[in-house]
Design an enzyme around this catalytic site. Sequence first.
Site, PDB file in Angstrom:
ATOM      1  N   GLU A 136     -15.639  -6.342 -10.542  1.00  0.00           N
ATOM      2  CA  GLU A 136     -15.219  -6.698  -9.172  1.00  0.00           C
ATOM      3  C   GLU A 136     -16.289  -7.403  -8.330  1.00  0.00           C
ATOM      4  O   GLU A 136     -16.559  -7.018  -7.190  1.00  0.00           O
ATOM      5  CB  GLU A 136     -14.725  -5.431  -8.445  1.00  0.00           C
ATOM      6  CG  GLU A 136     -13.598  -4.736  -9.186  1.00  0.00           C
ATOM      7  CD  GLU A 136     -13.070  -3.482  -8.480  1.00  0.00           C
ATOM      8  OE1 GLU A 136     -13.691  -3.027  -7.518  1.00  0.00           O
ATOM      9  OE2 GLU A 136     -12.019  -2.974  -8.905  1.00  0.00           O
ATOM     10  N   GLU A 244      -6.633  -2.129 -16.894  1.00  0.00           N
ATOM     11  CA  GLU A 244      -6.301  -0.978 -16.030  1.00  0.00           C
ATOM     12  C   GLU A 244      -4.844  -1.033 -15.577  1.00  0.00           C
ATOM     13  O   GLU A 244      -4.531  -0.849 -14.411  1.00  0.00           O
ATOM     14  CB  GLU A 244      -7.207  -0.954 -14.793  1.00  0.00           C
ATOM     15  CG  GLU A 244      -8.682  -1.045 -15.110  1.00  0.00           C
ATOM     16  CD  GLU A 244      -9.594  -0.927 -13.894  1.00  0.00           C
ATOM     17  OE1 GLU A 244      -9.111  -0.580 -12.800  1.00  0.00           O
ATOM     18  OE2 GLU A 244     -10.793  -1.184 -14.055  1.00  0.00           O
TER      19      GLU A 244
HETATM   20  C1  XIL Z   1     -10.475   4.618  -9.753  1.00  0.00           C
HETATM   21  C2  XIL Z   1     -10.144   5.981 -10.358  1.00  0.00           C
HETATM   22  O1  XIL Z   1      -8.901   5.904 -10.994  1.00  0.00           O
HETATM   23  C3  XIL Z   1     -10.125   7.048  -9.299  1.00  0.00           C
HETATM   24  O2  XIL Z   1      -9.976   8.337  -9.863  1.00  0.00           O
HETATM   25  C4  XIL Z   1     -11.426   6.999  -8.474  1.00  0.00           C
HETATM   26  O3  XIL Z   1     -11.333   7.920  -7.409  1.00  0.00           O
HETATM   27  C5  XIL Z   1     -11.674   5.610  -7.934  1.00  0.00           C
HETATM   28  O4  XIL Z   1     -11.684   4.675  -9.013  1.00  0.00           O
HETATM   29  N1  XIL Z   1     -10.754  -0.461 -10.292  1.00  0.00           N
HETATM   30  C6  XIL Z   1     -11.583   0.112 -11.234  1.00  0.00           C
HETATM   31  C7  XIL Z   1     -11.455   1.563 -11.543  1.00  0.00           C
HETATM   32  O5  XIL Z   1     -12.346  -0.611 -11.912  1.00  0.00           O
HETATM   33  O6  XIL Z   1     -12.664   2.135 -11.945  1.00  0.00           O
HETATM   34  C8  XIL Z   1     -10.861   2.326 -10.389  1.00  0.00           C
HETATM   35  O7  XIL Z   1     -10.654   3.685 -10.804  1.00  0.00           O
HETATM   36  C9  XIL Z   1      -9.569   1.672  -9.929  1.00  0.00           C
HETATM   37  C10 XIL Z   1      -9.834   0.269  -9.463  1.00  0.00           C
END
Ligand code: XIL
Length: 335
Positions: A136, A244
Amino acid sequence: MTENGLISLAEVYKDYFKIGAAVTVNDLVRLHGELLKKHFNSLTAENAMKFGEIHPSEDRFDFEKADKMMEFAKSNHLKMRGHTFVWHNQTSDWIFLDTNGKEASKELVIDRLRKHVEVICNRYKDIVYTWDVVNEAIEDKTGEQYRDTKWRRILGEDYIKTVFEIVKEQDDKAELVYNDYNNEQPEKLEKTYRMLEEMLHKGAPIDSVGIQAHWSIRDSNLMDDLKRAIERYASLGLKIQVTEMDVSMFEFEDKRKDILEPTTEMLYLQEQAYHNIFSVFREYKELVTSVTFWGISDRYTWKDNFPVRGRKDWPMLFDMKGEKKSSFEKIVDFI
Ligand code: XIL
């Protein structure tokens, strides 16, 4: 244990790409443990391998959760995605501070990052086939290219290249990924493309782009955007990983809290979305190397707290009981 029939998702897709899920340690047992063994061949630690979790202070690592995931993966013949080295969230503050509590120098931060990467890679590289090296880094706001982060402020403009080089030194076999959200949308796609083109030109060892795929059932231009994005990134010689994925019942702007179970219309739109998205993934199977879901079933998903805290969402392929939803049927119906 819920009966899930004979079909295994990972098996159905074995000639296409890996099928992954993000997990917590609680997912390794009972219902989710069974679903993992049956349907998936790749695991990502949802949080356990993030900097702040695994390396909370300079002289202390906390490997407990990640080790449990590694053990589960080894005993059940799954591989892992390493998530993530450099991100603006869930990162320990100590790495950016010197002994006087002032901002650390570039040299000090690089030295600490190198040690961190060395330890993590040595411990997990047998099971980890790919690392989310930088997460990101592109700015969402129009006009600005890079997200303003401590990493960038301290390490300088070319920090993405620097970080990829550091990881490459420790693991030269894994697929190294630049990971982001909304990077299939035209404006962010072009910014990301420019960044990747420049970093590759300067010699950064980037292999792939991670498309996070936090989508919703009403994303109107998604299929066109996705195809264009895959082709643009591939034109730089890069592979694609879907890192994701979830398909929320709510658009980002939709902050309603009064829906206590998914409506028939929602479930219908979701199965259409999954159907269409997976047709695109299959069409580009030469480029897409893995598809990971950000969870397993609707019983637990980070979407229950994002972007609206405490609002239930149902973005996954398996329902609250762990049963296959119609969305599951839609993505295996091509065989
Ligand atoms: C999220 C997790 O799912 C949560 O449990 C945590 O509180 C915050 O992070 N982008 C990413 C992930 O790269 O690591 C994130 O995961 C969601 C957004």
